[in-house]
Design a protein around this motif. Structure first.
Motif, PDB file in Angstrom:
ATOM      1  N   HIS B 281       0.633  -0.565  -0.219  1.00 24.01           N
ATOM      2  CA  HIS B 281      -0.076   0.190  -0.322  1.00 24.01           C
ATOM      3  C   HIS B 281       1.231   1.794   0.027  1.00 24.01           C
ATOM      4  CE1 HIS B 281      -4.202   1.799   0.913  1.00 24.01           C
ATOM      5  NE2 HIS B 281      -3.487   2.819   1.470  1.00 24.01           N
ATOM      6  N   TRP B 285       1.711   3.900  -2.831  1.00 23.77           N
ATOM      7  CA  TRP B 285       1.807   6.232  -2.912  1.00 23.77           C
ATOM      8  C   TRP B 285       3.019   6.288  -3.341  1.00 23.77           C
ATOM      9  CZ3 TRP B 285       0.698   5.905   2.952  1.00 23.77           C
ATOM     10  CH2 TRP B 285      -0.990   6.134   3.189  1.00 23.77           C
ATOM     11  N   ALA B 333       2.142   0.200  11.976  1.00 23.96           N
ATOM     12  CA  ALA B 333       1.256   1.328  12.045  1.00 23.96           C
ATOM     13  C   ALA B 333       1.396   2.783  12.576  1.00 23.96           C
ATOM     14  CB  ALA B 333       0.257   1.372  13.218  1.00 23.96           C
ATOM     15  N   PRO B 334       2.331   3.155  13.377  1.00 23.76           N
ATOM     16  CA  PRO B 334       3.046   4.620  12.854  1.00 23.76           C
ATOM     17  C   PRO B 334       3.116   5.376  12.210  1.00 23.76           C
ATOM     18  CG  PRO B 334       3.741   3.448  15.404  1.00 23.76           C
ATOM     19  CD  PRO B 334       3.610   2.459  14.544  1.00 23.76           C
ATOM     20  N   LEU B 336       2.531   4.292   9.071  1.00 26.03           N
ATOM     21  CA  LEU B 336       1.115   4.122   7.747  1.00 26.03           C
ATOM     22  C   LEU B 336       0.440   5.574   8.704  1.00 26.03           C
ATOM     23  CD1 LEU B 336      -0.541   2.776   6.259  1.00 26.03           C
ATOM     24  CD2 LEU B 336      -1.373   1.536   7.660  1.00 26.03           C
ATOM     25  N   ILE B 337       0.208   5.528   9.721  1.00 26.89           N
ATOM     26  CA  ILE B 337      -1.105   6.560  10.068  1.00 26.89           C
ATOM     27  C   ILE B 337      -0.089   7.960  10.371  1.00 26.89           C
ATOM     28  CG2 ILE B 337      -2.039   7.597  12.335  1.00 26.89           C
ATOM     29  CD1 ILE B 337      -2.387   4.809  13.713  1.00 26.89           C
ATOM     30  N   VAL B 340      -0.530   9.183   6.213  1.00 29.51           N
ATOM     31  CA  VAL B 340      -2.158   8.868   6.042  1.00 29.51           C
ATOM     32  C   VAL B 340      -2.744  10.391   6.073  1.00 29.51           C
ATOM     33  CG1 VAL B 340      -3.205   8.260   7.823  1.00 29.51           C
ATOM     34  CG2 VAL B 340      -3.976   8.049   5.558  1.00 29.51           C
ATOM     35  N   ARG B 341      -1.600  10.835   7.026  1.00 26.42           N
ATOM     36  CA  ARG B 341      -1.821  12.489   7.865  1.00 26.42           C
ATOM     37  C   ARG B 341      -1.106  13.603   6.833  1.00 26.42           C
ATOM     38  NH1 ARG B 341      -4.012  13.437  13.131  1.00 26.42           N
ATOM     39  NH2 ARG B 341      -2.544  14.976  12.879  1.00 26.42           N
ATOM     40  N   LYS B 343      -0.646  15.996   4.096  1.00 29.52           N
ATOM     41  CA  LYS B 343      -1.941  15.945   3.101  1.00 29.52           C
ATOM     42  C   LYS B 343      -1.396  15.887   2.559  1.00 29.52           C
ATOM     43  CE  LYS B 343      -3.101  21.397   4.374  1.00 29.52           C
ATOM     44  NZ  LYS B 343      -2.643  22.308   3.783  1.00 29.52           N
ATOM     45  N   SER B 346      -3.437  11.133  -0.949  1.00 23.10           N
ATOM     46  CA  SER B 346      -5.048  11.075  -1.047  1.00 23.10           C
ATOM     47  C   SER B 346      -5.616   9.980  -1.657  1.00 23.10           C
ATOM     48  CB  SER B 346      -4.646  11.920  -2.615  1.00 23.10           C
ATOM     49  OG  SER B 346      -4.201  11.309  -4.087  1.00 23.10           O
ATOM     50  N   GLY B 347      -6.504  10.152  -2.191  1.00 25.34           N
ATOM     51  CA  GLY B 347      -7.312   8.716  -1.830  1.00 25.34           C
ATOM     52  C   GLY B 347      -6.865   7.656  -2.228  1.00 25.34           C
ATOM     53  N   LEU B 348      -7.717   6.299  -2.456  1.00 24.09           N
ATOM     54  CA  LEU B 348      -7.165   5.119  -3.266  1.00 24.09           C
ATOM     55  C   LEU B 348      -6.640   5.303  -4.678  1.00 24.09           C
ATOM     56  CD1 LEU B 348      -9.697   2.849  -1.150  1.00 24.09           C
ATOM     57  CD2 LEU B 348      -7.656   3.229  -0.697  1.00 24.09           C
TER      58      LEU B 348
ATOM     59  N   LEU C 168      -6.945  10.723  15.744  1.00 20.76           N
ATOM     60  CA  LEU C 168      -5.781  10.685  14.706  1.00 20.76           C
ATOM     61  C   LEU C 168      -6.219  11.282  13.219  1.00 20.76           C
ATOM     62  CD1 LEU C 168      -4.152   7.987  15.972  1.00 20.76           C
ATOM     63  CD2 LEU C 168      -2.915  10.001  15.970  1.00 20.76           C
ATOM     64  N   ARG C 171      -8.503  15.753  10.168  1.00 26.22           N
ATOM     65  CA  ARG C 171      -7.281  16.904   9.660  1.00 26.22           C
ATOM     66  C   ARG C 171      -8.117  17.958   8.838  1.00 26.22           C
ATOM     67  NH1 ARG C 171      -1.329  17.282   8.980  1.00 26.22           N
ATOM     68  NH2 ARG C 171      -1.137  18.884   7.202  1.00 26.22           N
ATOM     69  N   PHE C 177     -11.401   7.861   3.935  1.00 26.75           N
ATOM     70  CA  PHE C 177     -10.310   6.898   3.825  1.00 26.75           C
ATOM     71  C   PHE C 177      -9.069   7.083   5.059  1.00 26.75           C
ATOM     72  CE2 PHE C 177      -7.062   5.617   1.709  1.00 26.75           C
ATOM     73  CZ  PHE C 177      -5.730   6.212   2.453  1.00 26.75           C
ATOM     74  N   ARG C 178      -9.211   8.447   5.439  1.00 30.18           N
ATOM     75  CA  ARG C 178      -8.140   8.140   6.474  1.00 30.18           C
ATOM     76  C   ARG C 178      -8.749   7.420   8.024  1.00 30.18           C
ATOM     77  NH1 ARG C 178      -5.894  13.874   5.786  1.00 30.18           N
ATOM     78  NH2 ARG C 178      -7.629  14.694   6.028  1.00 30.18           N
ATOM     79  N   ILE C 181      -7.824   4.189   7.524  1.00 25.33           N
ATOM     80  CA  ILE C 181      -6.712   3.883   8.173  1.00 25.33           C
ATOM     81  C   ILE C 181      -6.195   3.207   9.028  1.00 25.33           C
ATOM     82  CG2 ILE C 181      -3.632   3.997   7.005  1.00 25.33           C
ATOM     83  CD1 ILE C 181      -5.220   3.496   4.785  1.00 25.33           C
ATOM     84  N   VAL C 182      -6.349   5.114   9.878  1.00 28.50           N
ATOM     85  CA  VAL C 182      -5.929   4.822  10.905  1.00 28.50           C
ATOM     86  C   VAL C 182      -6.630   3.847  11.956  1.00 28.50           C
ATOM     87  CG1 VAL C 182      -6.119   6.821  12.843  1.00 28.50           C
ATOM     88  CG2 VAL C 182      -4.765   7.158  11.160  1.00 28.50           C
ATOM     89  N   GLY C 185      -4.647   1.085  11.298  1.00 27.84           N
ATOM     90  CA  GLY C 185      -3.724   1.136  12.187  1.00 27.84           C
ATOM     91  C   GLY C 185      -3.616   0.665  13.439  1.00 27.84           C
ATOM     92  N   MET C 189      -2.217  -2.439  15.914  1.00 29.51           N
ATOM     93  CA  MET C 189      -1.244  -2.303  17.403  1.00 29.51           C
ATOM     94  C   MET C 189      -1.565  -2.768  18.561  1.00 29.51           C
ATOM     95  SD  MET C 189       0.159   1.555  16.811  1.00 29.51           S
ATOM     96  CE  MET C 189      -0.776   2.630  16.548  1.00 29.51           C
TER      97      MET C 189
END
Lengths: 324, 348, 362
Positions: B281, B285, B333-334, B336-337, B340-341, B343, B346-348, C168, C171, C177-178, C181-182, C185, C189
């Protein structure tokens, strides 16, 4: 309402030792003697008071039908109890028990749902005189009241001191004679080990390696078994703190003079510990090469009987060390 | 004569894939990182050894605690990590391409549930205790389930990804329920499964890998062969058919590759989740939708994630270890997160 | 008060005939009107009868053998104290809880599936179920807390996770979508934390925790039923109040806004209600799988409505859960947690969906 859980181990040990001391003080000799409660051979109409984590409970003095649940099962069997209802003891642990205990287990009805949960109606249909249970507070909180509706309940939680626990179990099941015999043997073993190996215990470095059958590959633990904990509390061996360990770190055991490993009751290594014994690094350890790696038997349950077997194993292991 | 030139400002919003040279640079950087991690994996741990000591252990074998640690444990786990990581990365990329869903992972084909159920049966009913024993059960379980899912997901006109996913989720649910029922009524099976389901590359001797390696190589070859087809299929079945892609064959080959890879990885290391989901994934990107590049990045980044997690698991609670299957989520996971944050993601 | 069944053939007394496309019951009094779908009413009545049958079956079967006459006598105050205990304090609250919690789960699933416009949507996608599992495991395995602490831990873990995921993903607005994903994730965990806790515990504790994790109604008492029931009643009332905006949101945010629905607040309230319903059930009995996924779809197919409806989903959920609990207790010789049966039912349901899909494509 259950008593607040005795969380701090020091307080638990102190209470347990106090109860034991009080009981021992009432005896005049190491031989079997009545404990601090009324005579064990009282007629059935008499009752007995037992201290539990749920307050003081009145149980019949000579119950005929006892149900032993969850972690109480092994300890109860070990004291020679013959319950009518019991929750699961797995085949592996069962095979290590003496024949009479195995027979007692098979004669009882299994009242477990999926282990950890109890089929209340099955327990009720057995019409017990007293119920003995050791489990976590949250599990007991869910079914405690239901159990109390069936029969008097002797509840001990996971943090209670083991000596306090077996006293309660024995009191509930009218097994105080056997308990006192086992207690005496345990005391005798403890004193004899402390006396005979006083110098060795002061100077030798001893570690116990333990590995569950279900542990993840390549990991074991040191000084983790319940017996090791009890032995440390008793002041016999000054084990270090229990810790997990990777097979990569086997070399760290090189500094120990005596290594104990958990085994079955006949001395054969358990299936869990065998992978550790098979590694090249283990065979290179100085203690192993000198023949100072010895099996000890410790099932996951504490009672005077199990502890006595552990101490016997410890005795034999210590005997292999050179006397200073 | 006037000439009208069509110009576009470089870096305008329409461009989504970086230029090939940037992708190549990124790939080289990833390979370099992997090499560094390989070295770290053999040297770092509860006891840190120098690369010289490692080399010595390999070239002049002798008896010694460090030597045994390197030859018996560090080296095998590094190799296993590399192999399993690559298998997980590529199988994840394949399933995401097959189902055209960038959030898919191989679990939806039932591979994980099939392996777990087979191992539970082996341990609980047949009494197998040794990893070398139930490894083949795990592989067989994954294969059987995938064949079932393929069969359930076929219609007269060929395989349908939607049907296969539904079939996978359905079979997973039933098998998970059955596994739970088995473990809850059999305490010894419960114990063994607890250890297995954590997912670990430690304690897997190299002798376990050799028989599985040919299958993984075959699967990689299969994956390479369907790369072009998958690229075409990303635009839709009709467009792909118009370009001459044989949809049925491509799908079957893809599923075969996924099963061999994911099944093999699970059989060796137990269920390790999240790597197969996250790495392709994230690769998408960075490199855009070209399947070949996604494979290339996945095959390098996934082992990096796995090895980095393994190293971390060894160091954090030394002399104990945290199994790699548990750490990958905490490492991945961190990231990934965080991504995704941003800006720009974008989408899929 | 006028009672009309509006069908295309019949001319209404007030204005033009309204063709709803299906049989409906229209009740009017002065200026208030209520339109009730006939088929839904029928289905819900049938389900209510099923519920009563399940209650009777559950009261009459159990490890402690009791005849029907004894059960009836116990309900009216006769028989010995123990028998009364068994029937009124053990069996009755258990089946009541199964019905109540099943209804709550069905309702929660209906809300999520309607909001996400996706028949495979489940409250779990925001990491809620993993979070509550972690909270419960910490109470059982780490601090060995009491039963109220277990409930609190599960609630805190679940709601806390949902809040963290939302924060999280936020924004300048939480894009779907976000959020997904979050959620993925964070779930991963927490699942790792759960695996680690289970690995490090001793076998008995881990088994007890696993039994909780499978969702079990063993030992449910009236206290749990009453407390849970009150919460569920409150939440269900709120949901019912928002049922019209929910249906309108199914048409799309813009369409709903143009009809006067306040999209943001409505969606927010509905999500809170959906999560809270699942949280109540999870805290009381552990996570029961699949009921919230399956019940709304089955309800939709039974009542042949266009979208997701709340009451039929709740009724189907109740029947499903109670039936699953009955089978969990009596299917094999050792009783199983109800969550395992619902898991298998969910799998079969998905298999059925598969069959339908395949048939359609052929």
């Amino acid at each position: 309402m259950p008593l607040p859980t005795v969380k701090r181990r020091a307080t638990a040990v102190a209470t347990g030792l106090l109860v034991t001391a009080f009981g021992l003080a009432a005896c005049s000799a190491p031989a079997a003697a009545p404990s601090a409660s009324p005579s064990a051979s009282a007629p059935a109409s008499q009752t007995r008071q037992v201290e539990t984590n749920d307050g003081t409970v009145t149980v019949p003095a000579n119950p005929q039908r006892v149900v032993a649940l969850v972690n109480a099962a092994l300890a109860y069997l070990d004291m020679g109890g013959k319950p009518v209802g019991i929750t699961g003891v797995d085949e592996g642990t069962l095979a290590d028990l003496p024949a009479e205990q195995q027979a007692a287990y098979r004669a009882a009805t299994n009242v477990a749902t999926s282990s950890g949960e109890i089929d209340l109606e099955k327990v009720a249909s057995l019409k017990p005189d007293v119920i003995v249970i050791q489990t976590g507070d949250s599990q007991y909180g869910k079914i405690g009241d239901e159990l109390k509706a069936i029969a008097p309940v002797v509840f001990l939680n996971q943090e209670s001191d083991w000596k306090f626990r077996v006293e309660a179990f024995a009191g509930a099941g009218n097994l105080l004679d056997t308990l006192n015999q086992q207690k005496a043997k345990y005391q005798q073993l403890t004193t004899s080990i402390k006396q005979n190996y006083a110098d060795v215990l002061k100077t030798a470095k001893i570690v116990e390696t333990y590995r569950f059958a279900g542990a993840e590959a390549g990991q074991f633990a040191i000084n983790q078994s319940l017996c090791a904990e009890a032995v440390k509390e008793e002041g016999i061996v000054n084990f270090e703190a229990s810790a997990p360990m990777s097979f990569e770190q086997i070399g760290k055991l090189a500094k120990y003079d005596l290594i104990l490993y958990n085994a079955r009751s006949d001395g054969q290594p358990t299936a869990g510990i065998q992978p550790l014994l098979d590694t090249n690094a283990w065979k290179l350890l100085p203690a192993v090469k000198a023949g100072h790696a010895k099996p000890v038997y410790c099932p996951w349950g504490r009672s005077y009987g199990f502890m006595a077997k552990y101490l016997e194993g410890l005795d034999q292991a210590l005997a292999t060390l050179p006397k200073k | 004569m006037t000439t009208t030139t069509i110009t576009g400002t470089p870096g305008s919003g329409a461009a989504t894939a970086p230029e090939p040279s940037r992708r190549m640079l990124g790939l080289l950087a990833a390979v370099a990182a992997l090499l560094v991690l390989l070295v770290l994996s053999v040297t770092v741990g509860g006891t840190t050894m120098s690369p010289a000591a490692v080399w010595d252990a390999l070239v002049n074998p002798s008896d010694g605690f460090d030597q045994f640690a390197i030859r018996d444990f560090r080296l095998p786990r590094t190799i296993v990590g590399l192999v399993v990581g690559a298998a997980l990365g590529v199988s994840g990329a394949l399933i995401q391409a097959l189902t055209r869903n960038p959030l898919a992972d191989t679990g939806i084909l039932g591979v994980g549930a099939g392996s777990s159920f087979a191992v539970t049966v082996a341990v609980g009913v047949l009494g197998v205790r040794d990893i070398s024993g139930y490894m083949w059960f795990a592989y067989a379980g994954a294969l059987v389930v995938t064949v079932m899912v393929l069969a359930l997901g076929s219609t007269r006109r060929g395989q349908s990804p939607v049907l296969m996913v539904l079939a996978g989720v359905c079979v997973s649910a039933v098998l998970t329920g059955a596994s739970s029922a088995l473990t809850l009524t059999n305490p010894e099976a419960f114990d063994q499964m607890r250890g297995w389901s954590a997912g670990s590359i430690m304690g897997r001797p190299l002798e376990l890998i050799w028989p599985v390696l040919p299958l993984l190589v075959v699967a990689l070859v299969l994956a390479l062969s369907v790369t072009a087809s998958l690229n075409a299929m990303a635009l839709g079945d009709d467009v792909a058919a118009a370009q001459g892609v044989r949809l049925g064959l491509s799908r079957v080959l893809t599923v075969a590759a996924i099963t061999l890879l994911a099944g093999g990885a699970t059989a060796i290391a137990g269920p390790i989740g999240f790597v197969g989901l996250m790495v392709p994934h994230v690769a998408r990107w960075f490199v855009g939708p070209h399947q070949g590049w996604i494979f290339a990045y996945s095959i390098v980044l996934a082992p990096s994630l796995l090895l980095a997690s393994d190293i971390l698991g060894r160091v954090v609670i030394a002399p104990g270890e945290i199994p790699v299957g548990i750490v990958t989520a905490f490492v991945g996971a961190p990231v990934l997160i965080g991504l995704v944050r941003r800006k720009k993601a974008s989408g899929l | 008060m006028t009672l009309e069944t509006a069908t295309p053939e019949r001319t209404a007394r007030h204005g033009q005939p309204i063709d709803f496309g299906r049989r409906v019951l229209v009740l009017r009094r002065h200026r208030f009107g209520l339109r009730v779908d006939l088929r839904s009413v029928l289905i819900c009545s049938v389900l209510a009868v099923l519920m009563i049958a399940l209650v009777l079956a559950a009261l009459a079967t159990g490890s402690y053998q009791l005849g029907f006459d004894q059960v009836a006598a116990a309900l009216t105050g006769g028989e010995s104290k123990l028998v009364r205990q068994i029937v009124v304090e053990w069996r009755l609250p258990r089946v009541t809880a199964a019905l109540l919690f099943g209804a709550a789960l069905g309702l929660s699933g209906a809300i999520f599936q309607s909001l996400m416009r996706n028949p495979l949507a489940d409250p779990g996608i925001i990491g809620f179920s993993q979070g509550s599992h972690t909270g419960a495991l910490i109470v059982i395995l780490v601090i060995d807390g009491s039963y109220p602490q277990l409930v609190g831990g599960a609630l805190l873990g679940g709601m806390g996770t949902a809040v963290i995921v939302y924060l999280l993903a936020y924004r300048q607005g939480a894009q779907g979508f976000r959020l997904i994903i979050v959620g993925i994730g964070l779930s991963a965990m927490l699942a790792s934390v759960n695996t680690w806790l289970m690995l490090k515990a001793n076998r008995e504790d881990a088994l007890a925790a696993a039994a909780w994790g499978a969702g079990s109604l063993n030992g449910t008492s009236w206290v749990q039923v009453v407390v849970g029931g009150v919460c569920i009643a409150v939440l269900a009332t709120v949901a019912a109040g928002f049922s019209r905006p929910m249906r309108q949101l199914e048409l799309g945010d813009d369409a709903a806004a143009s009809q006067g629905v306040r999209v943001g607040p409505a969606r927010f309230v509905l999500i809170i209600v959906g999560v809270a319903l699942t949280a109540t059930v999870t805290a009381a009995s552990g996570p029961i799988a699949f009921v919230s996924l399956v019940a709304p779809q089955i309800a939709r197919r039974l009542t042949r409505t266009a979208g997701i409806t709340l009451l039929p989903s709740a009724c189907v959920g109740a029947v499903l859960c109670a039936a699953a609990d009955y089978f969990a207790q009596h299917l094999i010789s050792t009783p199983l947690p109800v969550g395992i049966i619902t898991l298998i039912i969910g799998g079969c349901y998905l298999g059925y969906l598969l069959f339908l899909e395949a048939r359609r494509r052929l």
